[in-house]
Design a protein around this motif. Sequence first.
Motif: not given
Length: 429
Positions: A291-297, A239-248
């Motif tokens: 996570f909030k900053s987007g450094a961790t997906r 599922i996470l191979q979908d790059k459109s998933i910005a954060s999970a």
Amino acid sequence: MTFNELNLIPAILKALTKENYTTPTPIQEQSIPAVLAGRDLLGCAQTGTGKTAAFSLPIIQLLSQQQSKTHTQRRIRSLILTPTRELALQIAENIGAYSQYTTLRCSAIVGGVSQKAQERALHQGADIIIATPGRLIDLMNQKRIDLQHVQILVLDEADRMLDMGFIHDVKKIIAKIPAKRQTLFFSATMPPEITKMVKALLVNPVKVEIIPESNTVDRIRQSIYMVDKANKQNQLIHILQDKSIASALVFTRTKHGADRVVRDLMRVNISAQAIHGNKSQNSRQLALSNFKSGATRVLVATDIAARGIDIDELSHVINFNLPNIPETYVHRIGRTGRAGHSGVAISFCEMDEIPFLKDIEKLIGKTIPEVKDHPYPMQMTAQPAKMQGSTASAVATKPARPARPAKPKANPPLKPRSEWFRKGSKTSR
């Protein structure tokens, strides 16, 4: 209704405008007038309903309107008890934002970090303290904190404090607070022990009960994957191979399970961090900040540690393990689809979790659509006739085993006990 109609002071309205708050949520609309009127409050509400502002805004106003004594040390006039460090820090951050145009000070008292900085904050003085029970008890035993002047007590997430075994500590803390006070009590559920506490602590309270709106759940696109336990990690990676998933935000049942999920994700170059009770406070805050900053997906969390995670634009929640309490499912998926955004909630269901799925569907009043076209479908041999909805395709029977060889009709002579486990053993003698 707008916040202007709730009779809030200009300093609070100015802060709310800066924070882009425009319309109060139902719990804010009902709670703020009652608290401003000095009433005790019983709030029954799930995560994501806006209850932090519901109690914080009137507390800030009530304390700000009191005539301050010059040249005297600040006294703790409001105490907010909450179950986890993350939630305490989140509340402290929110109160800091709401009170930025007042002279009030607030401070968080939590475990997992050195208490030196907290001691300094207490020495400098604070009007509002947000605390976890364990660290507060420590400071009380060391006589480093004075609760004799508390006027407003807030118990937030009381049912979670019960689950975590904090109720006895909470009772010890309450015993040190003036009996004449205003008490605000919030709990998502009302088990018997919590009901007993409500009757003992609250005086003629205003009850505010917020049932999650169906359109809130409907706004979240839910799906279920029936998958064997051994294939859950493979399914998650797929599922996470979908790059459109910005954060999970991924929920696991155990701390070790969270660490295991993170290790497996990192092996395939998916950035992930875990947040749970075995992590130090600094590492938990770093993971949350990344996570909030987007450094961790991907952030992998247990339910207790996830309290206090508040991210408006979280795109996906993934239940690696289904919770055994259906209300917890609503808590989890409610972390996406906030602030008018849409959200996606994906859940994995293994054989043993099928009863949990049925309870969840009963609570939310709808069948969660099943994703059938995926590379790791649950192995099945038959379908029970009574199962309906998304649980119909999942069976309560395991894959058939090869038939055992037929037993000989005549019983052979018994072998000596010492011979029973000889086959394949390196140590049998």
